[in-house]
Design a protein around this motif. Structure first.
Motif, PDB file in Angstrom:
ATOM      1  N   THR A 305     -62.609  66.556 -10.064  1.00  0.00           N
ATOM      2  CA  THR A 305     -61.328  65.957  -9.688  1.00  0.00           C
ATOM      3  C   THR A 305     -60.348  67.011  -9.192  1.00  0.00           C
ATOM      4  N   VAL A 306     -60.203  68.087  -9.942  1.00  0.00           N
ATOM      5  CA  VAL A 306     -59.268  69.153  -9.549  1.00  0.00           C
ATOM      6  C   VAL A 306     -59.732  69.821  -8.264  1.00  0.00           C
ATOM      7  N   LEU A 307     -61.041  70.019  -8.136  1.00  0.00           N
ATOM      8  CA  LEU A 307     -61.586  70.599  -6.907  1.00  0.00           C
ATOM      9  C   LEU A 307     -61.196  69.756  -5.697  1.00  0.00           C
ATOM     10  N   ALA A 308     -61.344  68.447  -5.787  1.00  0.00           N
ATOM     11  CA  ALA A 308     -61.006  67.562  -4.664  1.00  0.00           C
ATOM     12  C   ALA A 308     -59.525  67.624  -4.338  1.00  0.00           C
ATOM     13  N   LEU A 309     -58.678  67.656  -5.355  1.00  0.00           N
ATOM     14  CA  LEU A 309     -57.228  67.713  -5.120  1.00  0.00           C
ATOM     15  C   LEU A 309     -56.832  69.014  -4.418  1.00  0.00           C
ATOM     16  N   LEU A 310     -57.450  70.122  -4.820  1.00  0.00           N
ATOM     17  CA  LEU A 310     -57.126  71.398  -4.180  1.00  0.00           C
ATOM     18  C   LEU A 310     -57.684  71.471  -2.761  1.00  0.00           C
ATOM     19  N   LEU A 311     -58.813  70.832  -2.527  1.00  0.00           N
ATOM     20  CA  LEU A 311     -59.378  70.840  -1.175  1.00  0.00           C
ATOM     21  C   LEU A 311     -58.499  70.071  -0.200  1.00  0.00           C
ATOM     22  N   ILE A 312     -57.935  68.928  -0.614  1.00  0.00           N
ATOM     23  CA  ILE A 312     -57.076  68.183   0.309  1.00  0.00           C
ATOM     24  C   ILE A 312     -55.737  68.882   0.506  1.00  0.00           C
ATOM     25  N   ALA A 313     -55.456  69.867  -0.347  1.00  0.00           N
ATOM     26  CA  ALA A 313     -54.223  70.641  -0.167  1.00  0.00           C
ATOM     27  C   ALA A 313     -54.352  71.680   0.938  1.00  0.00           C
ATOM     28  N   GLY A 314     -55.594  72.127   1.232  1.00  0.00           N
ATOM     29  CA  GLY A 314     -55.762  73.197   2.207  1.00  0.00           C
ATOM     30  C   GLY A 314     -56.638  72.876   3.396  1.00  0.00           C
ATOM     31  N   TRP A 315     -57.567  71.962   3.227  1.00  0.00           N
ATOM     32  CA  TRP A 315     -58.467  71.617   4.332  1.00  0.00           C
ATOM     33  C   TRP A 315     -57.858  70.551   5.246  1.00  0.00           C
ATOM     34  N   ASN A 316     -58.553  70.288   6.325  1.00  0.00           N
ATOM     35  CA  ASN A 316     -58.187  69.245   7.288  1.00  0.00           C
ATOM     36  C   ASN A 316     -56.802  69.486   7.899  1.00  0.00           C
ATOM     37  N   ASN A 317     -56.577  70.731   8.325  1.00  0.00           N
ATOM     38  CA  ASN A 317     -55.319  71.091   9.012  1.00  0.00           C
ATOM     39  C   ASN A 317     -54.097  70.733   8.162  1.00  0.00           C
ATOM     40  N   THR A 318     -54.084  71.267   6.953  1.00  0.00           N
ATOM     41  CA  THR A 318     -52.988  71.014   6.020  1.00  0.00           C
ATOM     42  C   THR A 318     -52.402  72.334   5.548  1.00  0.00           C
ATOM     43  N   ALA A 319     -51.080  72.413   5.463  1.00  0.00           N
ATOM     44  CA  ALA A 319     -50.413  73.595   4.913  1.00  0.00           C
ATOM     45  C   ALA A 319     -50.483  73.516   3.396  1.00  0.00           C
ATOM     46  N   TYR A 320     -51.210  74.462   2.774  1.00  0.00           N
ATOM     47  CA  TYR A 320     -51.413  74.389   1.338  1.00  0.00           C
ATOM     48  C   TYR A 320     -50.215  74.921   0.547  1.00  0.00           C
ATOM     49  N   TYR A 321     -49.303  75.628   1.218  1.00  0.00           N
ATOM     50  CA  TYR A 321     -48.109  76.141   0.531  1.00  0.00           C
ATOM     51  C   TYR A 321     -46.904  75.898   1.427  1.00  0.00           C
ATOM     52  N   PRO A 322     -46.335  74.679   1.368  1.00  0.00           N
ATOM     53  CA  PRO A 322     -45.236  74.328   2.279  1.00  0.00           C
ATOM     54  C   PRO A 322     -43.952  75.072   1.919  1.00  0.00           C
ATOM     55  N   SER A 323     -43.217  75.447   2.941  1.00  0.00           N
ATOM     56  CA  SER A 323     -41.900  76.055   2.751  1.00  0.00           C
ATOM     57  C   SER A 323     -40.830  74.985   2.850  1.00  0.00           C
ATOM     58  N   LEU A 324     -39.985  74.905   1.832  1.00  0.00           N
ATOM     59  CA  LEU A 324     -38.889  73.932   1.838  1.00  0.00           C
ATOM     60  C   LEU A 324     -37.721  74.416   2.674  1.00  0.00           C
ATOM     61  N   VAL A 325     -37.734  75.701   3.052  1.00  0.00           N
ATOM     62  CA  VAL A 325     -36.686  76.242   3.921  1.00  0.00           C
ATOM     63  C   VAL A 325     -36.896  75.767   5.346  1.00  0.00           C
ATOM     64  N   SER A 326     -38.124  75.900   5.832  1.00  0.00           N
ATOM     65  CA  SER A 326     -38.486  75.439   7.169  1.00  0.00           C
ATOM     66  C   SER A 326     -40.006  75.309   7.243  1.00  0.00           C
ATOM     67  N   PRO A 327     -40.529  74.238   7.844  1.00  0.00           N
ATOM     68  CA  PRO A 327     -41.992  74.056   7.940  1.00  0.00           C
ATOM     69  C   PRO A 327     -42.691  75.215   8.636  1.00  0.00           C
ATOM     70  N   GLU A 328     -41.985  75.920   9.535  1.00  0.00           N
ATOM     71  CA  GLU A 328     -42.632  76.995  10.292  1.00  0.00           C
ATOM     72  C   GLU A 328     -43.074  78.152   9.400  1.00  0.00           C
ATOM     73  N   TYR A 329     -42.478  78.266   8.205  1.00  0.00           N
ATOM     74  CA  TYR A 329     -42.842  79.342   7.288  1.00  0.00           C
ATOM     75  C   TYR A 329     -44.008  78.956   6.369  1.00  0.00           C
ATOM     76  N   SER A 330     -44.449  77.725   6.427  1.00  0.00           N
ATOM     77  CA  SER A 330     -45.496  77.242   5.530  1.00  0.00           C
ATOM     78  C   SER A 330     -46.796  78.019   5.720  1.00  0.00           C
ATOM     79  N   LEU A 331     -47.528  78.168   4.627  1.00  0.00           N
ATOM     80  CA  LEU A 331     -48.780  78.923   4.663  1.00  0.00           C
ATOM     81  C   LEU A 331     -49.966  77.976   4.817  1.00  0.00           C
ATOM     82  N   THR A 332     -50.895  78.357   5.673  1.00  0.00           N
ATOM     83  CA  THR A 332     -52.137  77.628   5.882  1.00  0.00           C
ATOM     84  C   THR A 332     -53.300  78.588   5.653  1.00  0.00           C
ATOM     85  N   ILE A 333     -54.503  78.047   5.569  1.00  0.00           N
ATOM     86  CA  ILE A 333     -55.645  78.936   5.380  1.00  0.00           C
ATOM     87  C   ILE A 333     -55.904  79.779   6.619  1.00  0.00           C
TER      88      ILE A 333
END
Length: 384
Positions: A305-333
């Protein structure tokens, strides 16, 4: 095997380590139940030794998780560990308290007394799961950071990442615990750790009173876990997520992003659903029968379950660490990973992981060959 393959591969490994860490936090859950399930000194000693023989696995997995993140996605490491350092310092202090408490509580002549060290274990058992859950919640709910890679050319201040104040106050990561949805995930992890601990005690301790008390307590922990877990998951599937344009690499909010990820990655969806079913199976079988091996079914389900939740956080063109200041600063894999050479070299080393897992399996099995009972505790050899 291009650069993208290695980036996705290492997010999979990091996610797997995170999933294993959540499972192994049954040690923390057991510590928080010390006085709830153990009413006598002998019972408390059995509970402490049941989890005490496994705390090194949890701590080692935490360190490995951080090391893997540092090696594969160094920009996240420098951003989160360098900016949100207070929450990580508190987590590490909790684990230091744990190590000291197990090793010194039964030492002759300790100044603080045995009960003080037991209280330290309870503090670790409560704070560590909640704080780790809240920290992981920022993968979905974002954090207040700025990333400016051009600062590398500034010799006077070559700092890439910086942390922004939260409502005018610089909290350096503690604001994660002020977000209700992060806390919701933290509490879900906390109650899950207690559920897994109860299942482990039933399997590992040979004591009728502890088993009876554990099965009764399991009802309470299950209800509380389901409330917070289902609340978090439903909100996650309905919320907006930070999507990455595969062509321009621009980051922007997208409705139902995490639900879309599950639909577009059916294998991950299957892993998630199987994991949830296994967790419920392990709990229900223990509640309604005399079965004592629910920890292995529910534990496997937890990892999936935890593995699946973490995978949808970073895979499929998703920013796994979003910046609340501005989306452009968000981190992706893609924008936060190590170089192709580093990822490839580490991937070769990662082929040794199965051998490590085999060693852990046999070491664990050797520790659990004999169930803990009062007689063993009275002998006093190799006990906490």
């Amino acid at each position: 095997m291009d650069y993208s393959f290695y980036q996705h591969y290492w997010w999979l490994l990091v996610s797997l380590l995170g999933a294993l860490l959540v499972f192994l936090m049954f040690v923390q859950g057991g510590q928080s139940l010390l006085f709830t399930l153990g009413k006598t000194e002998a019972q408390q000693k059995m509970l402490l030794n049941s989890t005490g023989r496994k705390w090194e696995f949890t701590f080692t997995t935490l360190v490995t998780f951080g090391g893997a993140f540092f090696a594969s996605f160094p920009l996240f490491y420098s951003t989160s560990f360098g900016g949100a350092y207070w929450v990580w310092i508190l987590i590490l202090l909790c684990f230091v308290l744990q190590a000291v408490s197990y090793e010194y509580q039964s030492k002759k002549g300790n100044l603080l007394g045995k009960r003080t060290y037991q209280v330290f274990l309870i503090i670790n058992g409560i704070l560590a799961p909640v704080l780790i859950g809240a920290a992981v919640g920022t993968f979905f709910n974002g954090a207040n950071f700025v990333v400016a890679k051009e600062n590398l050319t500034d010799l006077s201040m070559p700092v890439i990442s910086s942390w922004e104040p939260y409502h005018g106050v610089q909290l350096h990561g503690l604001e994660a615990a002020l977000n209700i949805w992060n806390v919701c995930l933290g509490l879900a992890v906390f109650f899950l750790s207690r559920i897994l601990a109860i299942l482990y005690f039933i399997n590992n301790i040979n004591d009728d009173e502890i088993e009876k008390r554990s099965r009764k307590q399991l009802w309470i922990e299950t209800v509380l876990f389901l409330v917070f877990f289902l609340t978090f998951v439903v909100r996650l599937l309905l919320q907006k997520g930070y999507a990455v344009d595969p062509t321009t690499h621009a980051v922007a909010l997208e409705p139902y992003k995490y639900l879309t990820n599950l639909i577009e990655m059916p294998v991950v969806l299957a892993v998630f659903l199987i994991g949830v079913v296994l967790v419920l199976w392990g709990i229900i079988a223990t509640l309604f029968t005399s079965w004592r091996k629910g920890i292995w079914i529910a534990g496997t389900g937890t990892v999936l379950t935890v593995l699946a939740l973490l995978l949808i956080a970073g895979w499929n063109n998703t920013a796994y660490y979003p910046s609340l200041v501005s989306p452009e600063y968000s981190l992706t894999i893609e924008n936060s990973s190590s170089s192709p050479f580093t990822l490839k070299a580490m991937s070769i080393v990662s082929l040794l992981i199965p051998f490590v897992l085999v060693y852990i399996f046999f070491a664990w099995r050797a520790l659990d060959l004999r169930k803990i009972d009062k007689a063993e505790m009275e002998q006093g050899e190799h006990t906490y």
